[in-house]
Design an enzyme around this catalytic site. Structure first.
Site, short mmCIF file in Angstrom:
data_model
loop_
_atom_site.label_atom_id
_atom_site.label_comp_id
_atom_site.label_asym_id
_atom_site.label_seq_id
_atom_site.Cartn_x
_atom_site.Cartn_y
_atom_site.Cartn_z
N ASN A 1 -26.12 14.45 -15.52
CA ASN A 1 -25.05 14.15 -14.57
C ASN A 1 -25.69 13.58 -13.30
O ASN A 1 -26.53 14.23 -12.69
CB ASN A 1 -24.30 15.45 -14.25
CG ASN A 1 -23.10 15.22 -13.36
OD1 ASN A 1 -23.20 14.49 -12.36
ND2 ASN A 1 -21.98 15.82 -13.69
N HIS B 1 -25.03 13.66 -8.02
CA HIS B 1 -25.62 14.01 -6.71
C HIS B 1 -26.65 13.01 -6.22
O HIS B 1 -27.12 13.12 -5.09
CB HIS B 1 -26.08 15.46 -6.72
CG HIS B 1 -24.90 16.37 -6.94
ND1 HIS B 1 -23.85 16.42 -6.04
CD2 HIS B 1 -24.55 17.14 -7.97
CE1 HIS B 1 -22.92 17.23 -6.51
NE2 HIS B 1 -23.31 17.67 -7.68
N HIS C 1 -18.74 12.38 -12.62
CA HIS C 1 -17.48 13.05 -12.32
C HIS C 1 -16.75 12.20 -11.28
O HIS C 1 -17.11 12.24 -10.10
CB HIS C 1 -17.77 14.45 -11.78
CG HIS C 1 -16.55 15.26 -11.51
ND1 HIS C 1 -16.62 16.54 -11.04
CD2 HIS C 1 -15.23 14.98 -11.63
CE1 HIS C 1 -15.40 17.02 -10.88
NE2 HIS C 1 -14.55 16.09 -11.23
N ARG D 1 -14.23 12.08 -8.99
CA ARG D 1 -13.31 13.02 -8.36
C ARG D 1 -12.18 12.29 -7.65
O ARG D 1 -12.36 11.17 -7.17
CB ARG D 1 -14.06 13.88 -7.33
CG ARG D 1 -14.84 15.01 -7.96
CD ARG D 1 -15.57 15.82 -6.89
NE ARG D 1 -16.14 17.06 -7.43
CZ ARG D 1 -15.51 18.23 -7.43
NH1 ARG D 1 -14.29 18.31 -6.92
NH2 ARG D 1 -16.08 19.30 -7.93
N ARG E 1 -15.79 11.90 -3.43
CA ARG E 1 -16.83 12.37 -2.50
C ARG E 1 -18.22 11.86 -2.89
O ARG E 1 -19.10 11.76 -2.08
CB ARG E 1 -16.84 13.89 -2.43
CG ARG E 1 -17.24 14.55 -3.73
CD ARG E 1 -17.25 16.06 -3.62
NE ARG E 1 -15.90 16.61 -3.45
CZ ARG E 1 -15.64 17.92 -3.50
NH1 ARG E 1 -16.62 18.78 -3.71
NH2 ARG E 1 -14.42 18.39 -3.35
N GLU F 1 -16.29 12.68 -16.44
CA GLU F 1 -15.60 13.93 -16.11
C GLU F 1 -14.43 13.59 -15.19
O GLU F 1 -14.57 12.76 -14.29
CB GLU F 1 -16.53 14.89 -15.40
CG GLU F 1 -17.56 15.50 -16.31
CD GLU F 1 -18.39 16.54 -15.59
OE1 GLU F 1 -18.49 16.49 -14.37
OE2 GLU F 1 -18.97 17.39 -16.28
N THR G 1 -17.35 22.43 -8.95
CA THR G 1 -16.38 22.98 -9.89
C THR G 1 -16.46 24.49 -9.92
O THR G 1 -17.57 25.05 -10.00
CB THR G 1 -16.64 22.41 -11.30
OG1 THR G 1 -16.53 21.00 -11.23
CG2 THR G 1 -15.63 22.94 -12.30
N GLU H 1 -16.96 22.24 -23.65
CA GLU H 1 -18.15 22.46 -22.82
C GLU H 1 -18.00 23.82 -22.16
O GLU H 1 -17.07 24.02 -21.37
CB GLU H 1 -18.32 21.37 -21.78
CG GLU H 1 -19.59 21.60 -20.96
CD GLU H 1 -19.87 20.55 -19.91
OE1 GLU H 1 -19.31 19.43 -20.00
OE2 GLU H 1 -20.63 20.85 -18.98
N HIS I 1 -23.21 23.52 -16.15
CA HIS I 1 -22.94 23.91 -14.76
C HIS I 1 -23.94 24.95 -14.26
O HIS I 1 -23.97 26.08 -14.73
CB HIS I 1 -21.52 24.42 -14.51
CG HIS I 1 -21.22 24.44 -13.03
ND1 HIS I 1 -20.61 23.39 -12.37
CD2 HIS I 1 -21.52 25.34 -12.09
CE1 HIS I 1 -20.52 23.68 -11.08
NE2 HIS I 1 -21.07 24.86 -10.87
N GLY I 2 -24.77 24.50 -13.36
CA GLY I 2 -25.73 25.42 -12.72
C GLY I 2 -26.99 25.67 -13.52
O GLY I 2 -27.84 26.46 -13.10
C1 LIG Z 1 -17.82 20.27 -14.38
C2 LIG Z 1 -19.11 20.53 -13.73
O1 LIG Z 1 -19.59 21.62 -13.69
C3 LIG Z 1 -19.85 19.41 -13.13
O2 LIG Z 1 -20.15 18.50 -14.08
C4 LIG Z 1 -19.05 18.78 -12.03
O3 LIG Z 1 -19.42 17.44 -11.88
C5 LIG Z 1 -19.31 19.57 -10.77
O4 LIG Z 1 -18.76 18.88 -9.70
P1 LIG Z 1 -19.77 18.21 -8.66
O5 LIG Z 1 -20.66 17.29 -9.45
O6 LIG Z 1 -18.87 17.53 -7.69
O7 LIG Z 1 -20.58 19.36 -8.09
N1 LIG Z 2 -20.53 19.66 -16.68
C1 LIG Z 2 -21.75 20.13 -16.06
C2 LIG Z 2 -22.50 18.96 -15.50
O1 LIG Z 2 -22.23 17.81 -15.84
C3 LIG Z 2 -23.58 19.19 -14.54
O2 LIG Z 2 -23.37 20.37 -13.80
P1 LIG Z 2 -24.54 20.73 -12.76
O3 LIG Z 2 -25.83 20.81 -13.55
O4 LIG Z 2 -24.59 19.62 -11.76
O5 LIG Z 2 -24.14 22.06 -12.18
#
Ligand SMILES: CC(=O)[C@@H](O)[C@H](O)COP(=O)(O)O
Ligand SMILES: NCC(=O)COP(=O)(O)O
Length: 252
Positions: A7, A10, A43, A45, A49, A70, A101, A151, A191-192
């Protein structure tokens, strides 16, 4: 052996901090794929952002692996997805005031709407993943919506306040992955996740894909993106050996 989708949200967060054109998440996607990533996630949004519409359109031309958009389950996003046509859309919950999220998508309590959104995306030839909390109720609801993928939201596990809670959440993830696979759903997790907390999950054979962003981009600040992706990819690829080794001790 599990897949890794990266992803790049950021990278765009850093770009938006100055409102200029770098660092470009498209460059990040190219480097991530060069390092072996199986897919790229963005993502888009509602509040834009970080990822911008332009990023999604350019990534559609550039990404060689799976492009995963996403999105919230809104008319606006279904419309954009229908024009861009990513390989897959992951429906996620979204609140403007959230930092990132929070919980998983409420599918079970919203079945009619979710079935309709999944159907609209399928009509556009787009596969659908549902980002859900690891509960049997949400997994069964995702199956009823005819999504291809679930997921599993790993955020609560990653942020567990103590070891007993962490172990309980790990079991929920393992059981959820197993149930989803038995229902014929493909299973992703995200996520995380980072280089430390991913290890217990690697023993779960039903998880086929990891979706990871923030921790890879954070590490890339110090070691570079190709190395950061490569490190996580090596762990994802090792999942089979982890699972095989753990198989005898795993709960039936
Ligand atoms: C769904 C998820 O957990 C992430 O893929 C999502 O993109 C989190 O949002 P941010 O990337 O805006 O933190
Ligand atoms: N859906 C989770 C994702 O794409 C990435 O989440 P994160 O690793 O940025 O928390």
């Amino acid at each position: 052996m599990a897949r890794l989708s990266v992803n790049v949200d950021h990278v765009a967060t850093l770009r938006q901090a100055r409102g200029i054109d770098e660092p470009d998440p498209v460059w990040a996607a190219v480097l991530a794929e060069k390092a072996g990533a199986d897919g790229i996630i963005v993502h888009l949004r509602e509040d834009r952002r970080h990822i911008q519409d332009r990023d999604l359109w350019v990534l559609k031309q550039v990404v060689k692996g799976q492009l995963n958009m996403e999105m919230a389950a809104t008319e606006e996003m279904v419309g954009i997805a229908g024009e861009v046509r990513p390989d897959i859309c992951t429906l996620v919950p979204e609140k403007r005031q959230e930092l990132t999220t929070e919980g998983g998508l409420e599918v079970a309590g919203n079945l009619e709407k979710m079935r309709a959104v999944v159907g609209s995306l399928h009509e556009a030839g787009i596969a659908v993943s549902l980002f859900i909390d690891p509960t049997s109720e949400q997994i069964k609801a995702a199956h009823q919506c005819e999504a291809e993928v679930v997921e599993l939201h790993t955020g609560a596990y990653c942020n567990a306040p103590d070891e007993p809670t962490r172990q309980k959440l790990l079991s929920a993830l393992e059981d959820s992955a197993r149930l989803a696979a038995r229902l014929g759903l493909k299973v992703a997790a995200g996520h995380g996740l980072n280089l430390r907390n991913i290890h217990p999950l690697l023993a779960f054979p039903d998880i086929e894909e990891y979706s990871i962003g923030h921790s890879i981009i954070a590490r890339a600040v110090f070691v570079g993106l190709e190395q950061a992706v490569g490190e996580m990819l090596a762990l994802a690829r090792s999942a089979a050996s982890h699972a095989a080794a753990e198989a005898p001790q795993r709960r039936l």
